[in-house]
Design an enzyme around this catalytic site. Structure first.
Site, PDB file in Angstrom:
ATOM      1  CE  LYS A   1      -5.684   1.968   0.683  1.00  6.77           C
ATOM      2  NZ  LYS A   1      -4.876   2.989   0.467  1.00  6.77           N
TER       3      LYS A   1
ATOM      4  CD  GLN B   1      -3.939   6.656  -0.459  1.00  7.23           C
ATOM      5  OE1 GLN B   1      -4.546   5.686   0.821  1.00  7.23           O
ATOM      6  NE2 GLN B   1      -4.895   6.764  -1.721  1.00  7.23           N
TER       7      GLN B   1
ATOM      8  CG  ASP C   1       1.526   1.434  -0.782  1.00  8.27           C
ATOM      9  OD1 ASP C   1       0.673   0.941  -1.025  1.00  8.27           O
ATOM     10  OD2 ASP C   1       1.148   2.538  -0.184  1.00  8.27           O
TER      11      ASP C   1
END
Ligand code: NAD
Length: 292
Positions: free
Chosen positions: A54, A98, A121
């Site tokens: 990322k 994460q 997200d």
């Protein structure tokens, strides 16, 4: 018949180039560089790889990235306090937690603490609610990536039967919302598909899958979708990432299914690169949203 490979890597590159051009113009005009803050707790090697990927993608498209690496011993309160400071930081536009978090930390409580306007997200209940009401703020990265692949490979979805195998909050469920959407607020095309979601209790799974024009496999079991489960000419998207002795494999028996499908994604090089790319897309969107 041998299937056309839907090249996620190439599509991802194409979209990243589009995002990079738009970010450059935005930064020039506004003086704002979009910034993604990634939070990694503990030292799970797979998570470290994902966060590194990322970070690299951010560099490629002109997005700044911050890495907040915390030890596995971090308490929930310490993590919440970091999230609070990232929520307040005016130079941070996207926050990525994460997963998985170490056991002992309440994942939902942590995800709920992220400012929904920085929730790139799209896991926050407010964003999930907006998606289900047909007015999304952010699209969930993996399902949006699947939509991009289908769209850019010319797969017509309207009225087609799409079978999703897997009902997770991250892939299966939001995928169903994107594929049933009646307009293009949910992705690059108004999908208008007829969707069946299958899961571990589904009866006659093979039969249901065989009736699909499009199969989306998100199960997490290597080679789960066999050739007997696929109608000749169907489009097959493999979301699965399974680490085996033979390396990374998907949820679809690629060797056999690619003989009868019309189009298929490989693993690796299929959906995976798109997930990261759509995170870049959302971070840029968040920067535009927060600066407007
Ligand atoms: P999950 O474990 O949360 O969900 C798996 C789903 O599969 C469940 O809903 C379960 O009901 C279903 N399932 C399990 N056994 C089944 C069976 N025998 N028959 C029918 N359904 C069954 O997993 P997830 O987070 O949705 O991820 C699925 C896979 O996709 C994993 O391999 C994961 O690593 C991968 N993944 C890939 C990306 C990407 O970017 N490519 C992103 C997210 C997840």
């Amino acid at each position: 018949m041998s299937a056309v490979i839907m090249d996620g890597k190439a599509i991802s590159k194409e979209i990243q180039a589009e995002i990079a051009a738009e970010v450059a113009t935005f930064t020039k005009q506004s003086g704002i560089t979009p910034c993604l803050a990634a939070v990694l707790v503990g030292d799970d090697p797979a998570s470290e790889v994902y966060v590194r990927n990322k970070h690299r993608a951010c560099e490629r498209v002109g997005i700044k990235s911050q890495m907040h690496k915390l030890p596995a011993s971090t308490t929930e309160e310490e993590l919440l306090s970091l999230i609070d400071s990232l929520n307040q930081a005016s130079d941070v536009h996207g926050i990525l937690i994460q997963l998985p978090l170490p056991s002992g930390i309440d994942t939902l409580r942590v995800l709920d603490a992220v400012n929904p306007r920085k929730d790139v997200d799209a896991f926050h209940p407010e964003n999930v609610g907006l998606i289900s009401q047909g007015r999304p703020r952010f699209l969930p990265c993996t399902p949006h990536g699947v939509q991009q692949i289908l769209d850019r490979c010319g797969v017509e979805l309207s009225g087609k039967h799409a079978v999703i195998v897997g009902r997770s909050d991250i892939v299966g469920k939001p995928m169903s919302m994107l594929l049933t959407a009646k307009d293009s607020t949910h992705g690059p095309q108004a999908a208008n598909a007829t969707v069946t979601i299958c899961h571990s209790r589904t009866r006659n799974l093979a039969e249901v899958c065989r009736s699909a024009d499009v199969i989306i496999a998100a199960v997490g079991i290597a080679n789960f979708v066999t050739v007997e489960m696929v109608k000749p000419g169907a489009v097959v998207v493999d979301v699965g990432i399974n680490r085996t002795d033979e390396g990374l494999v998907g949820d679809v028996d690629f060797a056999a299914v690619s003989q009868i499908a019309s189009q298929i994604t490989p693993v690796p090089g299929g959906v995976g690169p798109l997930t990261v790319t759509m995170l870049m897309y959302n971070t840029f969107d968040a920067a535009k949203l927060l600066s407007s």
